[in-house]
Design an enzyme around this catalytic site. Structure first.
Site, short mmCIF file in Angstrom:
data_model
loop_
_atom_site.label_atom_id
_atom_site.label_comp_id
_atom_site.label_asym_id
_atom_site.label_seq_id
_atom_site.Cartn_x
_atom_site.Cartn_y
_atom_site.Cartn_z
N ARG A 219 0.75 -1.27 -0.04
CA ARG A 219 0.00 0.07 0.13
C ARG A 219 0.96 1.28 0.10
O ARG A 219 0.24 2.30 -0.51
CB ARG A 219 -1.02 -0.05 1.38
N ARG A 223 9.57 6.12 -2.98
CA ARG A 223 9.47 6.94 -4.26
C ARG A 223 11.09 7.55 -4.18
O ARG A 223 11.98 7.85 -3.17
CB ARG A 223 8.77 8.23 -3.99
N ARG A 296 -7.55 -7.45 13.43
CA ARG A 296 -6.69 -6.75 14.48
C ARG A 296 -7.71 -5.40 14.80
O ARG A 296 -8.41 -5.12 14.13
CB ARG A 296 -5.48 -6.34 13.58
N ARG A 327 1.09 5.38 16.21
CA ARG A 327 0.95 6.79 15.56
C ARG A 327 0.16 7.70 16.35
O ARG A 327 -0.72 7.16 17.48
CB ARG A 327 0.39 6.82 14.10
N GLU A 347 -2.96 5.86 18.75
CA GLU A 347 -3.35 4.42 18.41
C GLU A 347 -2.76 3.22 18.88
O GLU A 347 -1.48 3.13 18.73
CB GLU A 347 -3.65 4.06 16.95
N TYR A 397 -9.44 -5.65 3.09
CA TYR A 397 -8.64 -4.23 3.76
C TYR A 397 -9.36 -3.28 2.77
O TYR A 397 -8.45 -2.97 1.92
CB TYR A 397 -7.48 -4.64 3.72
N ASP A 399 -10.35 0.23 1.48
CA ASP A 399 -10.36 1.78 1.87
C ASP A 399 -11.86 2.37 1.36
O ASP A 399 -12.60 1.55 0.84
CB ASP A 399 -9.57 2.55 0.84
N1 UDP Z 1 4.05 0.65 8.12
C1 UDP Z 1 5.28 0.80 8.54
N2 UDP Z 1 5.76 1.62 9.10
C2 UDP Z 1 5.02 2.92 9.07
C3 UDP Z 1 3.60 2.86 8.49
C4 UDP Z 1 3.14 1.68 8.19
O1 UDP Z 1 5.72 -0.60 8.47
O2 UDP Z 1 5.50 3.84 9.70
C5 UDP Z 1 3.47 -0.79 7.39
C6 UDP Z 1 2.49 -1.48 8.37
O3 UDP Z 1 2.76 -2.79 8.10
C7 UDP Z 1 1.02 -1.00 7.98
C8 UDP Z 1 1.32 -0.81 6.56
O4 UDP Z 1 2.54 -0.60 6.31
O5 UDP Z 1 0.09 -2.00 8.55
C9 UDP Z 1 0.24 -0.03 5.89
O6 UDP Z 1 0.18 1.27 6.42
P1 UDP Z 1 -0.81 2.44 6.12
O7 UDP Z 1 -0.44 3.60 6.65
O8 UDP Z 1 -1.61 2.25 4.73
O9 UDP Z 1 -1.99 1.52 7.28
P2 UDP Z 1 -3.65 2.20 7.65
O10 UDP Z 1 -3.43 3.57 7.39
O11 UDP Z 1 -4.49 1.65 6.75
O12 UDP Z 1 -3.88 1.66 9.14
#
Ligand code: UDP
Length: 421
Positions: A219, A223, A296, A327, A347, A397, A399
Protein backbone atom coordinates in the site's frame (compact mmCIF):
# COMPACT_ATOMS: atom_id res chain seq x y z
CA UNK A 1 -34.16 -6.72 27.30
CA UNK A 2 -31.39 -4.31 26.74
CA UNK A 3 -30.26 -5.52 23.33
CA UNK A 4 -33.66 -4.77 21.86
CA UNK A 5 -33.38 -1.11 22.78
CA UNK A 6 -32.57 1.37 20.04
CA UNK A 7 -30.77 4.65 20.58
CA UNK A 8 -32.74 7.14 22.60
CA UNK A 9 -32.09 10.88 22.91
CA UNK A 10 -30.77 10.16 26.40
CA UNK A 11 -28.23 7.67 25.01
CA UNK A 12 -26.96 10.16 22.51
CA UNK A 13 -26.18 12.71 25.21
CA UNK A 14 -24.50 10.26 27.54
CA UNK A 15 -20.79 10.77 28.10
CA UNK A 16 -18.65 8.24 26.25
CA UNK A 17 -15.46 7.34 28.11
CA UNK A 18 -12.36 7.63 26.01
CA UNK A 19 -10.20 4.67 26.76
CA UNK A 20 -6.61 3.77 26.17
CA UNK A 21 -6.57 -0.01 26.44
CA UNK A 22 -9.11 0.03 29.21
CA UNK A 23 -7.84 3.13 31.02
CA UNK A 24 -10.27 6.02 31.13
CA UNK A 25 -8.47 9.16 29.96
CA UNK A 26 -11.09 11.83 29.44
CA UNK A 27 -14.72 12.02 28.51
CA UNK A 28 -16.14 13.01 25.20
CA UNK A 29 -19.94 13.08 24.99
CA UNK A 30 -21.44 11.83 21.75
CA UNK A 31 -22.63 14.90 19.96
CA UNK A 32 -26.14 13.66 19.17
CA UNK A 33 -27.55 17.09 18.46
CA UNK A 34 -28.12 16.58 14.76
CA UNK A 35 -29.18 13.00 14.19
CA UNK A 36 -32.77 13.30 13.03
CA UNK A 37 -32.84 9.85 11.47
CA UNK A 38 -31.58 8.14 14.60
CA UNK A 39 -33.58 9.35 17.50
CA UNK A 40 -36.05 6.50 17.56
CA UNK A 41 -37.32 5.31 20.88
CA UNK A 42 -39.25 2.29 19.61
CA UNK A 43 -38.18 -1.20 20.48
CA UNK A 44 -37.95 -3.95 17.92
CA UNK A 45 -40.74 -5.76 19.70
CA UNK A 46 -43.06 -2.85 18.92
CA UNK A 47 -42.25 -3.05 15.22
CA UNK A 48 -44.44 -4.86 12.73
CA UNK A 49 -42.18 -7.59 11.36
CA UNK A 50 -43.83 -9.27 8.40
CA UNK A 51 -42.01 -8.03 5.32
CA UNK A 52 -42.82 -4.34 5.56
CA UNK A 53 -39.38 -3.35 4.32
CA UNK A 54 -37.87 -4.03 0.93
CA UNK A 55 -34.38 -4.17 2.41
CA UNK A 56 -32.92 -4.79 5.83
CA UNK A 57 -29.39 -3.37 5.93
CA UNK A 58 -27.25 -4.75 8.74
CA UNK A 59 -24.54 -2.25 9.65
CA UNK A 60 -24.61 1.55 9.38
CA UNK A 61 -21.07 1.97 8.06
CA UNK A 62 -20.12 3.41 4.69
CA UNK A 63 -21.01 0.27 2.71
CA UNK A 64 -24.46 -0.03 4.27
CA UNK A 65 -25.07 3.71 3.99
CA UNK A 66 -24.17 3.75 0.29
CA UNK A 67 -26.59 0.86 -0.36
CA UNK A 68 -29.27 2.56 1.75
CA UNK A 69 -29.01 5.81 -0.19
CA UNK A 70 -29.03 4.21 -3.63
CA UNK A 71 -31.89 1.87 -2.80
CA UNK A 72 -34.07 4.47 -1.12
CA UNK A 73 -33.43 6.83 -4.06
CA UNK A 74 -35.06 4.08 -6.17
CA UNK A 75 -38.12 4.04 -3.95
CA UNK A 76 -37.05 1.05 -1.86
CA UNK A 77 -38.08 1.03 1.77
CA UNK A 78 -35.00 0.31 3.92
CA UNK A 79 -34.54 -0.54 7.57
CA UNK A 80 -30.99 -0.18 8.92
CA UNK A 81 -29.80 -2.01 12.04
CA UNK A 82 -26.58 -0.99 13.77
CA UNK A 83 -24.90 -2.67 16.72
CA UNK A 84 -23.02 0.41 17.90
CA UNK A 85 -24.67 3.43 19.45
CA UNK A 86 -23.89 5.57 16.43
CA UNK A 87 -23.94 5.47 12.64
CA UNK A 88 -20.92 5.69 10.34
CA UNK A 89 -18.97 2.59 11.39
CA UNK A 90 -15.28 3.34 11.61
CA UNK A 91 -15.75 6.52 9.53
CA UNK A 92 -17.64 8.09 12.44
CA UNK A 93 -16.48 11.63 13.23
CA UNK A 94 -17.68 14.09 15.84
CA UNK A 95 -17.02 17.76 16.53
CA UNK A 96 -15.23 18.80 19.73
CA UNK A 97 -14.01 22.33 20.41
CA UNK A 98 -14.54 23.17 16.74
CA UNK A 99 -12.31 20.26 15.66
CA UNK A 100 -13.62 17.22 13.77
CA UNK A 101 -12.41 14.10 15.50
CA UNK A 102 -11.96 10.86 13.54
CA UNK A 103 -13.11 8.61 16.37
CA UNK A 104 -11.71 5.35 14.95
CA UNK A 105 -8.55 6.54 13.24
CA UNK A 106 -7.79 8.85 10.33
CA UNK A 107 -9.99 8.60 7.26
CA UNK A 108 -8.58 10.38 4.24
CA UNK A 109 -10.70 10.17 1.14
CA UNK A 110 -8.76 9.31 -2.00
CA UNK A 111 -9.73 7.75 -5.30
CA UNK A 112 -8.71 7.64 -8.92
CA UNK A 113 -12.29 6.87 -9.96
CA UNK A 114 -13.95 10.06 -11.14
CA UNK A 115 -17.38 8.44 -10.82
CA UNK A 116 -16.87 7.79 -7.08
CA UNK A 117 -15.40 11.27 -6.54
CA UNK A 118 -18.46 12.82 -8.18
CA UNK A 119 -20.77 10.59 -6.17
CA UNK A 120 -19.33 11.38 -2.73
CA UNK A 121 -19.26 15.13 -3.43
CA UNK A 122 -23.04 15.16 -3.66
CA UNK A 123 -23.02 14.95 0.12
CA UNK A 124 -20.16 17.21 1.26
CA UNK A 125 -17.68 19.84 0.23
CA UNK A 126 -14.16 18.44 0.32
CA UNK A 127 -11.11 20.52 1.17
CA UNK A 128 -7.73 20.29 -0.57
CA UNK A 129 -6.01 18.26 2.18
CA UNK A 130 -3.25 15.95 0.89
CA UNK A 131 -2.13 13.30 3.36
CA UNK A 132 1.48 13.38 4.51
CA UNK A 133 3.04 11.73 7.54
CA UNK A 134 6.32 11.84 9.43
CA UNK A 135 8.14 9.24 11.47
CA UNK A 136 9.46 9.95 14.95
CA UNK A 137 12.30 7.52 15.66
CA UNK A 138 13.96 8.10 19.04
CA UNK A 139 13.14 11.82 18.80
CA UNK A 140 14.48 12.34 15.28
CA UNK A 141 11.91 13.17 12.59
CA UNK A 142 12.02 11.48 9.17
CA UNK A 143 10.04 12.02 6.00
CA UNK A 144 7.53 9.22 5.25
CA UNK A 145 6.49 7.27 3.19
CA UNK A 146 10.04 6.55 2.03
CA UNK A 147 11.23 9.15 -0.47
CA UNK A 148 14.35 11.08 -1.43
CA UNK A 149 14.06 13.28 1.66
CA UNK A 150 14.16 10.15 3.87
CA UNK A 151 17.25 8.88 2.04
CA UNK A 152 18.84 12.30 2.48
CA UNK A 153 18.07 12.24 6.23
CA UNK A 154 19.50 8.72 6.54
CA UNK A 155 22.51 8.84 4.22
CA UNK A 156 22.98 12.40 2.96
CA UNK A 157 21.95 11.33 -0.55
CA UNK A 158 20.61 14.16 -2.72
CA UNK A 159 19.82 12.78 -6.19
CA UNK A 160 17.42 10.10 -7.49
CA UNK A 161 20.25 8.25 -9.25
CA UNK A 162 22.37 8.10 -6.10
CA UNK A 163 19.36 6.92 -4.10
CA UNK A 164 18.66 4.17 -6.63
CA UNK A 165 22.30 3.07 -6.69
CA UNK A 166 22.40 2.96 -2.87
CA UNK A 167 19.11 1.05 -2.57
CA UNK A 168 20.31 -1.43 -5.21
CA UNK A 169 23.49 -1.99 -3.19
CA UNK A 170 21.66 -2.66 0.11
CA UNK A 171 18.56 -4.49 -1.15
CA UNK A 172 18.79 -8.19 -0.33
CA UNK A 173 18.50 -10.31 -3.50
CA UNK A 174 17.13 -13.81 -3.97
CA UNK A 175 14.84 -14.03 -0.97
CA UNK A 176 11.20 -15.03 -0.69
CA UNK A 177 9.25 -11.85 -1.40
CA UNK A 178 5.79 -13.27 -0.70
CA UNK A 179 5.92 -12.30 2.98
CA UNK A 180 6.13 -8.72 4.24
CA UNK A 181 9.61 -9.01 5.71
CA UNK A 182 11.13 -10.59 2.59
CA UNK A 183 9.48 -8.06 0.30
CA UNK A 184 10.70 -5.11 2.39
CA UNK A 185 14.27 -6.47 2.66
CA UNK A 186 14.34 -7.06 -1.09
CA UNK A 187 13.34 -3.44 -1.76
CA UNK A 188 15.06 -1.34 0.91
CA UNK A 189 17.49 -3.57 2.80
CA UNK A 190 18.03 -4.27 6.46
CA UNK A 191 18.63 -0.78 7.91
CA UNK A 192 15.37 0.76 6.70
CA UNK A 193 13.47 -2.43 7.44
CA UNK A 194 14.62 -2.44 11.05
CA UNK A 195 14.19 1.32 11.58
CA UNK A 196 10.86 1.99 9.88
CA UNK A 197 9.02 -1.24 9.23
CA UNK A 198 9.71 -4.14 11.57
CA UNK A 199 8.68 -2.43 14.83
CA UNK A 200 5.62 -0.64 13.43
CA UNK A 201 4.37 -3.76 11.64
CA UNK A 202 4.96 -6.07 14.62
CA UNK A 203 2.99 -3.71 16.87
CA UNK A 204 0.25 -3.09 14.32
CA UNK A 205 -0.42 -6.72 13.48
CA UNK A 206 0.67 -8.42 16.70
CA UNK A 207 3.00 -10.87 14.95
CA UNK A 208 6.34 -11.03 13.19
CA UNK A 209 6.32 -9.43 9.69
CA UNK A 210 7.63 -12.69 8.23
CA UNK A 211 4.20 -14.21 8.98
CA UNK A 212 2.31 -11.50 7.06
CA UNK A 213 1.63 -11.17 3.34
CA UNK A 214 3.58 -8.55 1.38
CA UNK A 215 0.29 -7.01 0.19
CA UNK A 216 -0.05 -5.18 3.52
CA UNK A 217 2.98 -3.00 2.89
CA UNK A 218 2.62 -2.64 -0.85
CA UNK A 219 0.00 0.00 0.00
CA UNK A 220 2.91 2.32 0.73
CA UNK A 221 4.99 3.85 -2.07
CA UNK A 222 8.81 4.00 -2.16
CA UNK A 223 9.81 7.06 -4.18
CA UNK A 224 13.04 8.30 -5.68
CA UNK A 225 11.68 11.85 -5.74
CA UNK A 226 10.89 14.36 -2.98
CA UNK A 227 7.18 13.60 -3.35
CA UNK A 228 6.11 12.64 0.18
CA UNK A 229 2.35 12.35 -0.41
CA UNK A 230 0.77 9.19 1.01
CA UNK A 231 -1.57 8.58 -1.92
CA UNK A 232 -1.14 8.96 -5.65
CA UNK A 233 -4.83 9.30 -6.49
CA UNK A 234 -5.83 12.45 -8.39
CA UNK A 235 -8.91 13.00 -6.21
CA UNK A 236 -8.22 13.52 -2.51
CA UNK A 237 -9.53 15.51 0.40
CA UNK A 238 -11.35 15.62 3.72
CA UNK A 239 -15.08 16.40 3.87
CA UNK A 240 -15.45 19.71 5.69
CA UNK A 241 -17.24 18.93 8.95
CA UNK A 242 -16.40 15.21 8.83
CA UNK A 243 -18.01 11.99 7.67
CA UNK A 244 -20.97 11.70 10.04
CA UNK A 245 -22.96 14.43 8.23
CA UNK A 246 -22.41 12.51 4.97
CA UNK A 247 -23.70 9.30 6.53
CA UNK A 248 -26.73 11.15 7.91
CA UNK A 249 -27.57 12.35 4.42
CA UNK A 250 -27.19 8.85 3.03
CA UNK A 251 -29.69 7.56 5.59
CA UNK A 252 -32.10 10.48 5.27
CA UNK A 253 -34.87 8.40 3.71
CA UNK A 254 -34.41 5.25 5.82
CA UNK A 255 -35.35 4.06 9.24
CA UNK A 256 -32.21 3.55 11.33
CA UNK A 257 -32.02 1.73 14.65
CA UNK A 258 -28.76 1.85 16.57
CA UNK A 259 -27.71 -0.28 19.53
CA UNK A 260 -29.37 -3.38 18.06
CA UNK A 261 -27.51 -6.67 17.65
CA UNK A 262 -28.83 -8.28 14.46
CA UNK A 263 -27.38 -11.72 15.13
CA UNK A 264 -29.14 -11.96 18.47
CA UNK A 265 -32.56 -11.33 16.87
CA UNK A 266 -31.79 -12.59 13.39
CA UNK A 267 -34.89 -14.55 12.51
CA UNK A 268 -37.39 -11.92 13.59
CA UNK A 269 -35.40 -9.14 11.90
CA UNK A 270 -35.05 -11.18 8.71
CA UNK A 271 -38.80 -11.48 8.52
CA UNK A 272 -39.14 -7.70 8.37
CA UNK A 273 -37.70 -7.40 4.83
CA UNK A 274 -37.65 -9.02 1.41
CA UNK A 275 -33.86 -8.93 1.18
CA UNK A 276 -31.00 -8.51 3.68
CA UNK A 277 -27.69 -6.72 3.04
CA UNK A 278 -25.30 -7.94 5.72
CA UNK A 279 -22.10 -5.98 6.43
CA UNK A 280 -21.08 -7.53 9.76
CA UNK A 281 -18.36 -10.14 10.36
CA UNK A 282 -18.62 -13.02 7.90
CA UNK A 283 -17.69 -15.75 10.39
CA UNK A 284 -20.27 -14.64 12.95
CA UNK A 285 -23.04 -14.78 10.32
CA UNK A 286 -22.17 -18.43 9.68
CA UNK A 287 -21.95 -19.18 13.41
CA UNK A 288 -18.18 -19.74 13.17
CA UNK A 289 -18.63 -23.19 11.64
CA UNK A 290 -15.25 -23.08 9.85
CA UNK A 291 -13.52 -21.40 12.80
CA UNK A 292 -12.95 -17.76 13.69
CA UNK A 293 -11.55 -15.23 11.25
CA UNK A 294 -8.85 -13.09 12.84
CA UNK A 295 -9.21 -9.33 13.02
CA UNK A 296 -6.78 -6.78 14.35
CA UNK A 297 -8.24 -4.03 16.46
CA UNK A 298 -7.15 -0.77 18.07
CA UNK A 299 -7.64 1.14 21.29
CA UNK A 300 -7.66 4.92 21.08
CA UNK A 301 -6.61 7.45 23.63
CA UNK A 302 -8.22 10.77 22.69
CA UNK A 303 -6.72 13.73 24.51
CA UNK A 304 -7.55 17.42 24.61
CA UNK A 305 -4.38 19.52 24.88
CA UNK A 306 -4.20 23.19 25.81
CA UNK A 307 -1.92 24.08 22.95
CA UNK A 308 -2.70 25.27 19.44
CA UNK A 309 -0.42 22.79 17.67
CA UNK A 310 1.02 19.63 19.21
CA UNK A 311 3.01 18.04 16.37
CA UNK A 312 2.68 20.25 13.29
CA UNK A 313 1.17 17.52 11.09
CA UNK A 314 -1.89 15.24 11.10
CA UNK A 315 0.00 11.94 11.44
CA UNK A 316 3.22 11.07 13.28
CA UNK A 317 4.28 7.39 13.19
CA UNK A 318 6.24 5.77 16.03
CA UNK A 319 7.91 2.60 14.70
CA UNK A 320 9.97 1.92 17.85
CA UNK A 321 8.82 -1.16 19.73
CA UNK A 322 9.54 0.54 23.04
CA UNK A 323 6.55 2.85 22.41
CA UNK A 324 3.20 1.05 22.71
CA UNK A 325 1.25 3.11 20.18
CA UNK A 326 1.88 3.16 16.42
CA UNK A 327 0.88 6.71 15.63
CA UNK A 328 -0.49 9.97 16.96
CA UNK A 329 -3.18 11.73 14.95
CA UNK A 330 -3.69 15.47 15.45
CA UNK A 331 -7.15 16.01 14.00
CA UNK A 332 -7.21 19.78 13.46
CA UNK A 333 -4.67 19.48 10.63
CA UNK A 334 -7.18 17.62 8.45
CA UNK A 335 -9.20 20.83 8.19
CA UNK A 336 -6.38 23.36 8.69
CA UNK A 337 -7.87 24.37 12.06
CA UNK A 338 -6.73 27.48 13.93
CA UNK A 339 -8.34 26.72 17.32
CA UNK A 340 -6.43 27.65 20.50
CA UNK A 341 -6.60 23.99 21.68
CA UNK A 342 -5.98 20.67 19.95
CA UNK A 343 -7.26 17.05 20.08
CA UNK A 344 -4.83 14.18 19.54
CA UNK A 345 -5.43 10.42 19.37
CA UNK A 346 -2.86 7.77 20.14
CA UNK A 347 -3.49 4.43 18.42
CA UNK A 348 -2.69 1.31 20.43
CA UNK A 349 -2.92 -1.90 18.39
CA UNK A 350 -4.98 -4.50 20.21
CA UNK A 351 -6.47 -7.94 19.88
CA UNK A 352 -10.13 -8.13 18.95
CA UNK A 353 -10.96 -9.00 22.55
CA UNK A 354 -9.28 -5.87 23.95
CA UNK A 355 -9.90 -3.38 21.15
CA UNK A 356 -12.79 -1.27 19.93
CA UNK A 357 -14.25 -3.67 17.37
CA UNK A 358 -13.11 -5.46 14.23
CA UNK A 359 -10.85 -3.10 12.25
CA UNK A 360 -8.39 -4.94 10.04
CA UNK A 361 -8.91 -8.35 8.42
CA UNK A 362 -5.62 -10.30 8.62
CA UNK A 363 -5.09 -11.64 5.11
CA UNK A 364 -2.67 -14.47 5.85
CA UNK A 365 -3.04 -17.89 4.23
CA UNK A 366 -5.13 -19.53 6.97
CA UNK A 367 -7.57 -16.66 7.26
CA UNK A 368 -7.98 -16.29 3.52
CA UNK A 369 -8.70 -20.00 3.16
CA UNK A 370 -11.26 -19.82 5.96
CA UNK A 371 -12.81 -16.66 4.49
CA UNK A 372 -13.12 -18.38 1.10
CA UNK A 373 -15.01 -21.27 2.71
CA UNK A 374 -17.44 -18.80 4.25
CA UNK A 375 -17.80 -16.96 0.93
CA UNK A 376 -18.55 -20.22 -0.89
CA UNK A 377 -21.16 -21.11 1.71
CA UNK A 378 -22.75 -17.66 1.34
CA UNK A 379 -23.36 -18.42 -2.35
CA UNK A 380 -25.57 -21.39 -1.49
CA UNK A 381 -29.14 -20.88 -2.68
CA UNK A 382 -30.25 -21.27 0.93
CA UNK A 383 -28.81 -17.77 1.47
CA UNK A 384 -30.34 -16.14 -1.62
CA UNK A 385 -32.17 -13.71 0.63
CA UNK A 386 -28.79 -12.23 1.70
CA UNK A 387 -26.11 -10.10 0.08
CA UNK A 388 -22.76 -9.62 1.80
CA UNK A 389 -20.55 -6.55 1.53
CA UNK A 390 -17.96 -4.29 3.15
CA UNK A 391 -14.69 -4.78 5.02
CA UNK A 392 -16.07 -7.32 7.50
CA UNK A 393 -18.51 -9.32 5.41
CA UNK A 394 -16.10 -9.60 2.47
CA UNK A 395 -13.08 -9.92 4.79
CA UNK A 396 -11.17 -7.37 2.70
CA UNK A 397 -8.92 -4.46 3.66
CA UNK A 398 -11.12 -1.91 1.89
CA UNK A 399 -10.39 1.81 1.72
CA UNK A 400 -13.44 4.09 1.68
CA UNK A 401 -13.58 4.55 -2.08
CA UNK A 402 -13.44 0.78 -2.53
CA UNK A 403 -16.30 0.25 -0.07
CA UNK A 404 -18.40 2.77 -2.00
CA UNK A 405 -17.48 1.23 -5.37
CA UNK A 406 -18.38 -2.24 -4.13
CA UNK A 407 -21.71 -1.02 -2.66
CA UNK A 408 -22.65 0.77 -5.89
CA UNK A 409 -21.89 -2.42 -7.77
CA UNK A 410 -24.05 -4.49 -5.42
CA UNK A 411 -27.00 -2.12 -5.81
CA UNK A 412 -26.61 -2.27 -9.58
CA UNK A 413 -26.77 -6.07 -9.40
CA UNK A 414 -29.78 -6.03 -7.09
CA UNK A 415 -31.55 -3.54 -9.31
CA UNK A 416 -30.98 -5.56 -12.45
CA UNK A 417 -31.93 -8.86 -10.74
CA UNK A 418 -35.06 -7.59 -9.04
CA UNK A 419 -36.19 -5.01 -11.61
CA UNK A 420 -36.46 -2.29 -8.98
CA UNK A 421 -37.83 0.97 -10.23
N1 UDP B 1 3.96 0.57 7.96
C1 UDP B 1 5.24 0.55 8.48
N2 UDP B 1 5.73 1.70 9.05
C2 UDP B 1 5.03 2.86 9.10
C3 UDP B 1 3.74 2.88 8.56
C4 UDP B 1 3.23 1.72 7.99
O1 UDP B 1 5.90 -0.47 8.47
O2 UDP B 1 5.56 3.86 9.63
C5 UDP B 1 3.41 -0.69 7.37
C6 UDP B 1 2.56 -1.46 8.38
O3 UDP B 1 2.75 -2.85 8.17
C7 UDP B 1 1.15 -1.05 7.99
C8 UDP B 1 1.27 -0.94 6.47
O4 UDP B 1 2.57 -0.40 6.26
O5 UDP B 1 0.19 -2.00 8.40
C9 UDP B 1 0.22 -0.05 5.82
O6 UDP B 1 0.28 1.26 6.40
P1 UDP B 1 -0.92 2.29 6.29
O7 UDP B 1 -0.43 3.61 6.78
O8 UDP B 1 -1.48 2.24 4.90
O9 UDP B 1 -1.97 1.67 7.31
P2 UDP B 1 -3.47 2.11 7.72
O10 UDP B 1 -3.56 3.62 7.64
O11 UDP B 1 -4.41 1.40 6.79
O12 UDP B 1 -3.59 1.61 9.13
Amino acid sequence: MDFYRSQTPEDSKRALPIVACGVSRATMPLSGTHWPVLLLSVTLREMPTSGIYDFLIVGAGLFGATCAYELSARGQNCLVIEKRRHIGGNCFTEPRDGITIHRYGPHIFHTSDERIWTWIRQFATFNHYRHRAKVNLHGKIYSFPLNLATFNELWGITTPNDAKAHLDSIAIPNIDVSDLEGWALSKVGSEIYHKFIKGYTSKQWGCDPSCLPASLIKRLPIRLSYDDSYFVDPYQGIPIGGYTPIIEKLFARCRVLTNVDYLRSKSELDRSARHVIYTGPLDAFHEFRFGKLDYRSLCFSHELLETNDFQGIAQMNYPSQSIPYTRIIEHKHFEFGCQPVTWISKEYPASLKDGEGEMYPIPDKDNMERANKYKERSKDSYFRKYSFGGRLAEYRYYDMHQAIGSALHLVKMLVSNQSLT
